[in-house]
Write an enzyme that holds these catalytic residues in place. Structure first.
Site, PDB file in Angstrom:
ATOM      1  N   ASP A  21      38.175  -9.881  19.862  1.00 57.97           N
ATOM      2  CA  ASP A  21      39.018  -8.697  19.659  1.00 57.97           C
ATOM      3  C   ASP A  21      39.921  -8.472  20.871  1.00 57.97           C
ATOM      4  O   ASP A  21      39.649  -8.979  21.966  1.00 57.97           O
ATOM      5  CB  ASP A  21      38.141  -7.461  19.420  1.00 57.97           C
ATOM      6  CG  ASP A  21      38.909  -6.312  18.767  1.00 57.97           C
ATOM      7  OD1 ASP A  21      40.129  -6.466  18.499  1.00 57.97           O
ATOM      8  OD2 ASP A  21      38.298  -5.260  18.510  1.00 57.97           O
ATOM      9  N   GLU A  25      35.275  -1.501  15.091  1.00 59.73           N
ATOM     10  CA  GLU A  25      35.254  -2.486  16.183  1.00 59.73           C
ATOM     11  C   GLU A  25      33.967  -2.349  16.996  1.00 59.73           C
ATOM     12  O   GLU A  25      33.353  -3.342  17.393  1.00 59.73           O
ATOM     13  CB  GLU A  25      36.478  -2.297  17.080  1.00 59.73           C
ATOM     14  CG  GLU A  25      37.778  -2.685  16.382  1.00 59.73           C
ATOM     15  CD  GLU A  25      39.033  -2.372  17.173  1.00 59.73           C
ATOM     16  OE1 GLU A  25      40.083  -2.905  16.807  1.00 59.73           O
ATOM     17  OE2 GLU A  25      38.968  -1.600  18.134  1.00 59.73           O
TER      18      GLU A  25
HETATM   19  C1  5RP Z   1      42.803  -1.735  17.619  1.00 53.00           C
HETATM   20  C2  5RP Z   1      42.520  -2.227  18.991  1.00 53.00           C
HETATM   21  C3  5RP Z   1      43.304  -3.397  19.475  1.00 53.00           C
HETATM   22  O1  5RP Z   1      42.429  -4.367  19.928  1.00 53.00           O
HETATM   23  C4  5RP Z   1      44.185  -2.942  20.599  1.00 53.00           C
HETATM   24  O2  5RP Z   1      44.978  -1.852  20.164  1.00 53.00           O
HETATM   25  C5  5RP Z   1      45.084  -4.084  21.101  1.00 53.00           C
HETATM   26  O3  5RP Z   1      46.055  -4.365  20.148  1.00 53.00           O
HETATM   27  P1  5RP Z   1      47.131  -5.500  20.337  1.00 53.00           P
HETATM   28  O4  5RP Z   1      46.416  -6.806  20.321  1.00 53.00           O
HETATM   29  O5  5RP Z   1      48.056  -5.322  19.147  1.00 53.00           O
HETATM   30  O6  5RP Z   1      47.855  -5.274  21.645  1.00 53.00           O
HETATM   31  O7  5RP Z   1      41.691  -1.730  19.687  1.00 53.00           O
HETATM   32  O8  5RP Z   1      42.081  -0.587  17.315  1.00 53.00           O
END
Ligand code: 5RP
Length: 218
Positions: free
Chosen positions: A81, A103
């Site tokens: 993630d 998450e």
């Molecule tokens: C979603 C999240 C994402 O991991 C976080 O916002 C990062 O996003 P991106 O990869 O688009 O920069 O926590 O809830």
């Protein structure tokens, strides 16, 4: 190199952590979307995925990757993630995409959390990125008042309903020097579903996309 190219470098490098025959935990966001593209190249070698959002589920299915209900899976080897901010202790702020609760659940189910970011996400002190808090709608004003008492400036994320039917308060003006303590405090407020601080369960591996390629800290 653009920020998106750095996200892509991190997303593709995470493929090294996917074990053949496994079910993979998949997060949410633009960096994870690159990881899902990469994962599709080995879809014949994995059993499938557990997803942390409706958006990721749709993309996984479109690319032919089976998505399992989290309740059907005993545990996961790896969860991949992104993050909105990450510090040197690998504590994170997450939830920019409003998927923080799912998450956190998939992260908790997983042995190894692989965080994929571009270099702009690294910070000394968490909190410049507004801290997302998922809240039951009827508790919105109460929780906002309590967050003010903690020194923050909460802002209702207009027009956003989470996959769980709740609202998001984004808390500005926090300098988070005790991430674990603040995570515990905010999670303890009545009406809070989850705070987007991932400190009690931080990242185990950080893959940062840079102009020189992916940098891995295991
Ligand atoms: C979603 C999240 C994402 O991991 C976080 O916002 C990062 O996003 P991106 O990869 O688009 O920069 O926590 O809830």
């Amino acid at each position: 190199m653009t920020q998106d190219e750095m996200k892509k470098a991190a997303g593709w490098a995470a493929l090294d952590y996917v074990k053949p025959g496994s079910i993979v935990g998949v997060g949410t966001g633009s960096t994870v979307n690159h990881f899902i593209d990469a994962l599709a190249t080995m879809k014949g070698q994995i059993e499938g995925a557990v997803s942390s959002s409706v958006a990721s589920t749709e993309k996984l299915k479109e690319l032919g990757i089976e998505v399992f209900d989290s309740n059907e899976v005993a545990g996961l080897d790896v969860y991949v993630d992104g993050a909105d901010e990450i510090n040197a202790q690998r504590d994170m702020i997450k939830g920019g995409g409003a998927a923080l609760t799912r998450e956190k659940i998939v992260a908790a189910m997983s042995k190894t959390f692989v965080c994929i970011v571009d270099g702009t996400k690294a910070v000394d002190v968490l909190g410049k990125f507004p801290l997302p808090v998922e809240v039951i709608p009827m508790a919105r004003a109460y929780v906002a008042r309590e967050l003010v008492k903690l020194g923050g400036t909460p802002e209702y994320r207009q027009g956003v309903v989470t996959d769980n039917g709740n609202i998001i308060l984004d808390v500005h003006n926090l300098a988070i020097v005790d991430p674990k303590g603040l995570e515990t405090t905010i999670n303890g407020l009545a009406g809070v579903v989850t705070v987007g601080l991932f400190a009690h369960r931080g990242a185990d591996v950080v893959i940062t996309g840079t102009a020189e390629g992916a940098k891995i800290e295991a």
